[in-house]
Write an enzyme that holds these catalytic residues in place. Structure first.
Site, mmCIF file in Angstrom:
data_model
loop_
_atom_site.group_PDB
_atom_site.id
_atom_site.type_symbol
_atom_site.label_atom_id
_atom_site.label_comp_id
_atom_site.label_asym_id
_atom_site.label_seq_id
_atom_site.Cartn_x
_atom_site.Cartn_y
_atom_site.Cartn_z
ATOM 1 N N ASN A 1 -9.984 -0.368 -0.880
ATOM 2 C CA ASN A 1 -8.523 -0.275 -0.829
ATOM 3 C C ASN A 1 -7.946 -0.875 -2.112
ATOM 4 O O ASN A 1 -7.969 -2.095 -2.288
ATOM 5 C CB ASN A 1 -8.034 -1.032 0.413
ATOM 6 C CG ASN A 1 -6.523 -0.954 0.587
ATOM 7 O OD1 ASN A 1 -5.802 -0.512 -0.301
ATOM 8 N ND2 ASN A 1 -6.052 -1.411 1.739
ATOM 9 N N HIS B 1 -3.537 7.092 2.216
ATOM 10 C CA HIS B 1 -3.889 5.759 1.712
ATOM 11 C C HIS B 1 -5.286 5.407 2.216
ATOM 12 O O HIS B 1 -5.636 5.698 3.360
ATOM 13 C CB HIS B 1 -2.867 4.739 2.207
ATOM 14 C CG HIS B 1 -3.243 3.334 1.888
ATOM 15 N ND1 HIS B 1 -3.577 2.941 0.618
ATOM 16 C CD2 HIS B 1 -3.361 2.226 2.675
ATOM 17 C CE1 HIS B 1 -3.879 1.647 0.628
ATOM 18 N NE2 HIS B 1 -3.768 1.195 1.864
ATOM 19 N N CYS C 1 0.814 -1.221 0.000
ATOM 20 C CA CYS C 1 0.000 0.000 0.000
ATOM 21 C C CYS C 1 0.849 1.272 0.000
ATOM 22 O O CYS C 1 0.340 2.364 -0.259
ATOM 23 C CB CYS C 1 -0.945 -0.007 1.191
ATOM 24 S SG CYS C 1 -2.075 -1.400 1.108
HETATM 25 O O1 UT7 Z 1 -3.895 -1.315 3.382
HETATM 26 C C1 UT7 Z 1 -2.929 -2.130 3.932
HETATM 27 C C2 UT7 Z 1 -2.940 -2.106 5.386
HETATM 28 N N1 UT7 Z 1 -4.158 -2.639 5.904
HETATM 29 C C3 UT7 Z 1 -4.864 -1.966 6.795
HETATM 30 O O2 UT7 Z 1 -4.522 -0.853 7.111
HETATM 31 C C4 UT7 Z 1 -6.043 -2.650 7.409
HETATM 32 C C5 UT7 Z 1 -6.031 -2.467 8.892
HETATM 33 N N2 UT7 Z 1 -7.075 -3.184 9.580
HETATM 34 C C6 UT7 Z 1 -8.386 -2.822 9.501
HETATM 35 O O3 UT7 Z 1 -8.721 -1.909 8.783
HETATM 36 C C7 UT7 Z 1 -9.366 -3.532 10.388
HETATM 37 O O4 UT7 Z 1 -8.679 -4.322 11.316
HETATM 38 C C8 UT7 Z 1 -10.379 -4.430 9.624
HETATM 39 C C9 UT7 Z 1 -11.337 -3.547 8.843
HETATM 40 C C10 UT7 Z 1 -9.649 -5.366 8.702
HETATM 41 C C11 UT7 Z 1 -11.191 -5.233 10.623
HETATM 42 O O5 UT7 Z 1 -11.844 -4.361 11.541
HETATM 43 P P1 UT7 Z 1 -11.714 -4.605 13.107
HETATM 44 O O6 UT7 Z 1 -12.548 -3.578 13.736
HETATM 45 O O7 UT7 Z 1 -10.260 -4.642 13.456
HETATM 46 O O8 UT7 Z 1 -12.394 -6.025 13.281
HETATM 47 P P2 UT7 Z 1 -11.770 -7.342 13.930
HETATM 48 O O9 UT7 Z 1 -10.811 -7.977 13.003
HETATM 49 O O10 UT7 Z 1 -11.325 -7.029 15.320
HETATM 50 O O11 UT7 Z 1 -13.069 -8.215 14.037
HETATM 51 C C12 UT7 Z 1 -14.162 -7.868 14.892
HETATM 52 C C13 UT7 Z 1 -15.286 -8.856 14.699
HETATM 53 C C14 UT7 Z 1 -14.833 -10.316 14.748
HETATM 54 O O12 UT7 Z 1 -15.858 -11.060 15.353
HETATM 55 P P3 UT7 Z 1 -15.778 -11.486 16.891
HETATM 56 O O13 UT7 Z 1 -14.518 -12.277 17.032
HETATM 57 O O14 UT7 Z 1 -15.730 -10.196 17.647
HETATM 58 O O15 UT7 Z 1 -17.031 -12.250 17.078
HETATM 59 C C15 UT7 Z 1 -14.702 -10.692 13.306
HETATM 60 O O16 UT7 Z 1 -14.865 -12.070 13.082
HETATM 61 O O17 UT7 Z 1 -15.845 -8.676 13.388
HETATM 62 C C16 UT7 Z 1 -15.846 -9.921 12.696
HETATM 63 N N3 UT7 Z 1 -15.658 -9.662 11.278
HETATM 64 C C17 UT7 Z 1 -16.704 -9.416 10.448
HETATM 65 N N4 UT7 Z 1 -18.028 -9.349 10.655
HETATM 66 C C18 UT7 Z 1 -18.816 -9.059 9.592
HETATM 67 C C19 UT7 Z 1 -14.522 -9.597 10.567
HETATM 68 N N5 UT7 Z 1 -14.794 -9.323 9.285
HETATM 69 C C20 UT7 Z 1 -16.134 -9.200 9.187
HETATM 70 C C21 UT7 Z 1 -17.000 -8.902 8.123
HETATM 71 N N6 UT7 Z 1 -18.334 -8.845 8.386
HETATM 72 N N7 UT7 Z 1 -16.557 -8.662 6.860
#
Ligand code: UT7
Length: 329
Positions: A284, A254, A114
């Site tokens: 993204n 980004h 990225c």
């Molecule tokens: O561009 C390159 C660099 N990349 C980034 O900068 C990305 C950085 N990370 C992020 O933007 C975020 O971490 C994400 C958008 C990828 C995820 O958001 P988050 O708030 O960190 O969610 P999480 O991974 O902590 O997941 C929270 C919950 C989980 O469920 P439980 O364990 O709390 O029951 C996940 O399983 O959300 C669940 N989850 C989803 N639910 C519905 C994860 N993906 C999804 C989804 N739909 N697509």
């Protein structure tokens, strides 16, 4: 003679026509429009159904040459950032030069995920500043859908396809790239990686069965590093160049997550009106996000505007570029 700087003298983007909305994704994986919108800011993304990264780059570069009235034969160099090249080799830059007829140019690909566009822009600027070249094209392109696992809801909702390209030319008015800070930390590779397909894990039946050719991301970990480092490096480049928040006209961040963008703008003391955001419509696009932002906001940019481009991505890689916009549209 005044010092030579490398100025952006044109920008062009390309996104495929096909739209994949959050509602469409909810039919494929266990997700909702509400989750994706509140956690990332994304509403839809573009999908390239047929063709390769070079095909999107061709559209962007052909449009760029046309709008800047530039002959393809006058291009000296192409620096292309991507993590989704057409082939492991030859480079997508080589393919692009051939398809567009940039017969006098040489080119190479650069991998910085990225952060690819800011790495490529900073690299390309050196060839202009030394006086070696007069016309250099910098491309950021990714066909992320070619490495997305549509069984993994944590990654497939985030990314989209797209390309952007800028023309760099020498400037003697002090406009263009002023400074850059680029960083990397390879120990971050465990959190964001395409595990197979390279020399570490060459393609095999096992790598395919284990779905190792797809992007794997530990979102929470990446988020933690991204939110801190993108904000820090953006503040660092302001301090280094004695820029106050009033001096900065635009943050070009980004587009990975609206929450990361907000944290960066807040650390820089910038109001929302000074922040380029198009994540809601493209998601993204990895190396494509920054030139696609410049393309979307081009008409609002004025000669002399101070821009800070900032990114964080796989590697880890991150950094910021400070540049002065060189033209009115
Ligand atoms: O561009 C390159 C660099 N990349 C980034 O900068 C990305 C950085 N990370 C992020 O933007 C975020 O971490 C994400 C958008 C990828 C995820 O958001 P988050 O708030 O960190 O969610 P999480 O991974 O902590 O997941 C929270 C919950 C989980 O469920 P439980 O364990 O709390 O029951 C996940 O399983 O959300 C669940 N989850 C989803 N639910 C519905 C994860 N993906 C999804 C989804 N739909 N697509």
């Amino acid at each position: 003679m005044n010092k030579l700087t490398a100025a952006i003298t044109g920008v062009q983007g390309y996104v495929p026509e096909d739209i994949l909305s959050n509602e469409d994704l909810a039919k494929i994986v266990d997700t909702t429009d509400e989750w994706i919108t509140t956690r990332t800011g994304i509403k839809e993304r573009r999908i390239l159904r047929n063709g390769a990264s070079s095909d999107m780059a061709v559209k962007a570069v052909e449009g760029l040459l046309k709008k800047t009235n530039t002959d393809a034969m006058d291009i000296d160099l192409v620096v292309l950032a991507t993590v989704t090249p057409d082939y492991p080799f030859p480079s997508t830059a080589n393919v692009l030069c051939d398809k567009v007829g940039m017969k006098n140019a040489w080119g190479f690909d650069l991998i910085a995920a990225c952060s690819g566009f800011i790495y490529a822009l900073s690299t390309a600027a050196q060839f202009i500043e030394t006086g070696k070249y007069k016309k250099v094209i910098v491309v950021g392109v990714d066909k992320m859908t070619s490495i997305l696992d549509y069984q993994d809801r944590t990654t497939c909702v985030i990314f989209g396809d797209g390309a952007g390209a800028v023309l760099l030319e020498p400037n003697t008015e002090g406009l263009g790239v002023q400074d850059f800070i680029l960083k990397s930390d390879g120990s971050g590779r465990e959190f964001l990686v395409q595990p197979a397909g390279g020399s570490a894990n060459p393609p095999s039946i096992q790598t395919v069965e284990q779905r190792l050719h797809y992007v794997k991301q530990e979102g929470k970990q990446v988020f933690k590093f991204a939110v801190t480092n993108m904000a820090e490096v953006s503040a660092e480049i302001m301090e280094k160049n004695n820029l106050t928040s009033d001096d900065v006209d635009w943050l070009v961040p980004h587009q990975a997550n609206l929450r990361i963008i907000d944290a960066t703008a807040s650390r820089m003391g910038l109001p929302k009106e000074k922040v380029m955001i198009n994540i809601e419509k493209y998601g993204n696009t990895t190396a494509g996000t920054l030139p696609l932002c410049l393309w979307d906001y081009e008409k609002q940019l004025k000669k002399g505007d101070n821009l800070v481009l900032s990114a964080f991505g796989g590697g880890f890689t991150w950094g910021a570029v400070y540049l002065k916009w060189a033209y009115n549209s």
